[in-house]
Design a protein around this motif. Structure first.
Motif, short mmCIF file in Angstrom:
data_model
loop_
_atom_site.label_atom_id
_atom_site.label_comp_id
_atom_site.label_asym_id
_atom_site.label_seq_id
_atom_site.Cartn_x
_atom_site.Cartn_y
_atom_site.Cartn_z
N PRO A 33 -3.39 0.98 -2.27
CA PRO A 33 -2.66 0.86 -1.02
C PRO A 33 -3.17 1.85 0.00
O PRO A 33 -3.69 2.90 -0.34
CB PRO A 33 -1.21 1.19 -1.42
CG PRO A 33 -1.35 2.03 -2.63
CD PRO A 33 -2.58 1.57 -3.33
N ARG A 34 -3.04 1.51 1.26
CA ARG A 34 -3.37 2.46 2.31
C ARG A 34 -2.40 3.62 2.23
O ARG A 34 -1.24 3.48 1.85
CB ARG A 34 -3.27 1.80 3.69
CG ARG A 34 -4.25 0.68 3.90
CD ARG A 34 -4.21 0.20 5.34
NE ARG A 34 -2.88 -0.20 5.77
CZ ARG A 34 -2.38 -1.41 5.55
NH1 ARG A 34 -3.07 -2.29 4.87
NH2 ARG A 34 -1.17 -1.72 5.98
N ASP B 48 1.46 3.62 3.13
CA ASP B 48 1.87 2.24 3.38
C ASP B 48 2.60 1.73 2.14
O ASP B 48 2.02 1.10 1.26
CB ASP B 48 0.64 1.38 3.69
CG ASP B 48 1.03 -0.05 4.09
OD1 ASP B 48 2.25 -0.35 4.08
OD2 ASP B 48 0.15 -0.85 4.40
N THR C 17 2.60 -1.91 0.44
CA THR C 17 1.54 -2.41 -0.44
C THR C 17 1.74 -2.01 -1.90
O THR C 17 0.93 -2.37 -2.75
CB THR C 17 0.16 -1.90 0.03
OG1 THR C 17 0.13 -0.48 -0.08
CG2 THR C 17 -0.11 -2.31 1.47
N ARG D 239 2.93 -2.19 -5.66
CA ARG D 239 3.06 -3.35 -6.52
C ARG D 239 4.28 -3.18 -7.43
O ARG D 239 4.36 -2.24 -8.20
CB ARG D 239 1.78 -3.51 -7.34
CG ARG D 239 0.56 -3.69 -6.46
CD ARG D 239 -0.75 -3.37 -7.18
NE ARG D 239 -0.94 -4.21 -8.35
CZ ARG D 239 -0.99 -3.73 -9.59
NH1 ARG D 239 -0.84 -2.43 -9.81
NH2 ARG D 239 -1.18 -4.55 -10.59
N ASP E 30 5.06 -8.38 -9.09
CA ASP E 30 3.61 -8.35 -9.28
C ASP E 30 3.21 -8.14 -10.73
O ASP E 30 2.06 -8.38 -11.10
CB ASP E 30 3.01 -7.20 -8.45
CG ASP E 30 3.27 -7.38 -6.97
OD1 ASP E 30 2.78 -8.38 -6.40
OD2 ASP E 30 3.96 -6.53 -6.38
N ALA F 119 2.86 5.88 -2.14
CA ALA F 119 1.76 5.31 -1.35
C ALA F 119 0.82 6.41 -0.85
O ALA F 119 -0.40 6.27 -0.90
CB ALA F 119 2.32 4.51 -0.19
N ARG G 95 -1.91 3.31 -7.53
CA ARG G 95 -2.33 1.91 -7.51
C ARG G 95 -1.65 1.07 -8.58
O ARG G 95 -1.84 -0.14 -8.63
CB ARG G 95 -3.84 1.81 -7.71
CG ARG G 95 -4.64 2.53 -6.63
CD ARG G 95 -6.13 2.33 -6.82
NE ARG G 95 -6.58 2.84 -8.12
CZ ARG G 95 -7.79 2.57 -8.65
NH1 ARG G 95 -8.62 1.79 -8.00
NH2 ARG G 95 -8.13 3.08 -9.81
N ARG H 205 11.98 -3.89 -1.61
CA ARG H 205 11.22 -4.38 -0.46
C ARG H 205 11.80 -3.83 0.84
O ARG H 205 11.07 -3.44 1.76
CB ARG H 205 11.23 -5.90 -0.45
CG ARG H 205 10.28 -6.53 -1.47
CD ARG H 205 10.47 -8.04 -1.54
NE ARG H 205 9.42 -8.68 -2.33
CZ ARG H 205 9.47 -9.94 -2.74
NH1 ARG H 205 10.52 -10.71 -2.42
NH2 ARG H 205 8.47 -10.46 -3.44
#
Length: 338
Positions: free
Chosen positions: A6-7, A10, A13, A15, A41, A252, A257, A283
């Motif tokens: 992920p950026r 951020d 992004t 998972r 995910d 993030a 990751r 979310r």
């Protein structure tokens, strides 16, 4: 299994996954389908009697079938090994690496590593266990180091990363304990940390986002749930004391990751509804994680002194619709932890 990074900062992004120990009343195939339909995910797959039992016949065939199903559904996987009565029908979690005869535990962990390798798991997670009263602290520690070294050897041979989880009440219960163990093992490359976000709130001396930063370099697996200070009870989001947008932002920013998997092992009786509420909550939290009013240590209830009692979160948190109140017993009358 490679996954995109992920950026920085951020959180959208990240998972999201869900632990199959929270779907104990579902067939594994059905649980995977529900979680995929909800938009997760990946899954944190706890090997257990009804979920890819590593001691039942036909393991190679069954692992291959699960692998195909995960691929069909587009789900990543981590392997969890916290099944309560898989190894001993009388004693929860026994034997551990700390018991007089840890043979069955070591064989279980070796099999978990092999299963993880065959499924392309991002990590295989395990913990120390509670020290038996008849075992001295030094003896227990020596046994733990020896057992972990055996597991690390198996992981190295299989090309699998293991994540060791500090667990409240166990011999290794916090980040400081994990660091001591990591050093005792001579800092193995494939020996990372599984961080349970709720545990950070329960007993660590730092705010939860800072806990993430403290172990970012070694973070290979994340479990996420709500919790209260000083009480090891896995709660639905919004029932405990954790402010989640800063936590997700910290993950993030750390460049994590892997999967961020919901850990609610006492909610199988309402698994689909709880899983649906959980992904909706996370979310929403991720969407607000980048706002300027959320900083690394922003939540006052998230940064008590190490010996401070749990704060009363009743005024600050409204439980999600359908969630049980904090402290409510599980369906079997036991506290909702471990």
């Amino acid at each position: 299994m490679s996954v995109p990074a992920p950026r920085a900062a951020d959180a959208a992004t990240l998972r999201l996954g869900y632990g199959t120990n929270g779907f104990a009343n579902h067939r594994l195939d059905d649980a995977l389908a529900v979680l995929a339909d909800l938009g997760y995910d990946g899954v944190a797959l706890t090997l257990d009697h009804d979920h890819l039992d590593p001691f039942a016949p036909g393991l190679t065939r069954r692992v291959a079938a699960v692998g195909r199903r995960l691929s069909e559904l587009g789900l990543a996987v981590v392997i969890e090994t916290g099944a309560r009565y898989l190894l001993d029908p009388w004693q929860k979690h026994a034997p551990t690496l700390l018991h007089d005869d840890p043979t069955r535990r070591i064989e279980f962990l070796r099999r978990a590593v092999r299963i993880g390798a065959e499924l392309g798991a991002e990590a295989v997670s395990f913990w120390a266990g509670v020290r038996p009263e008849t075992v001295s602290p030094q003896c227990a520690w020596d046994r733990l180091v020896a057992g972990c070294a055996t597991v690390v050897d198996a992981a190295d041979a299989a090309g699998v990363t293991v994540g060791f989880e500090p667990e409240p009440g166990m011999l290794v219960q916090d980040i400081a304990d994990w660091r001591r163990l990591y050093a005792a093992l001579d800092a193995p490359a494939r020996f990372g940390i599984t961080l349970d976000i709720g545990h950070c709130r329960c007993l660590e001396p730092w705010p939860v986002p800072q806990c993430v930063a403290e172990v970012a370099e070694h973070l290979v697996n994340v479990q996420i749930d709500d919790m209260r200070r000083g009480v090891h009870e896995h709660l639905e989001f919004g029932v405990g004391e954790i402010d989640f947008p800063p936590v997700l932002a910290a993950l993030a920013t750390a460049g994590y990751r892997g999967l961020v998997a919901v850990e609610l092992p006492r909610d199988s009786h309402a698994a689909p509804a709880v899983a649906a509420r959980s992904i909706e909550f996370l979310r929403a939290a991720a969407a607000t994680a980048g706002r300027s009013d959320h900083t690394l240590c922003s939540a006052p209830t998230d940064a008590p002194a190490a010996d401070a009692p749990a704060a009363d979160a009743s005024a600050a948190h409204t439980p999600p619709a359908g969630a049980p109140p904090a402290g409510a017993p599980a369906a079997d009358g036991t506290p909702a932890h471990m």
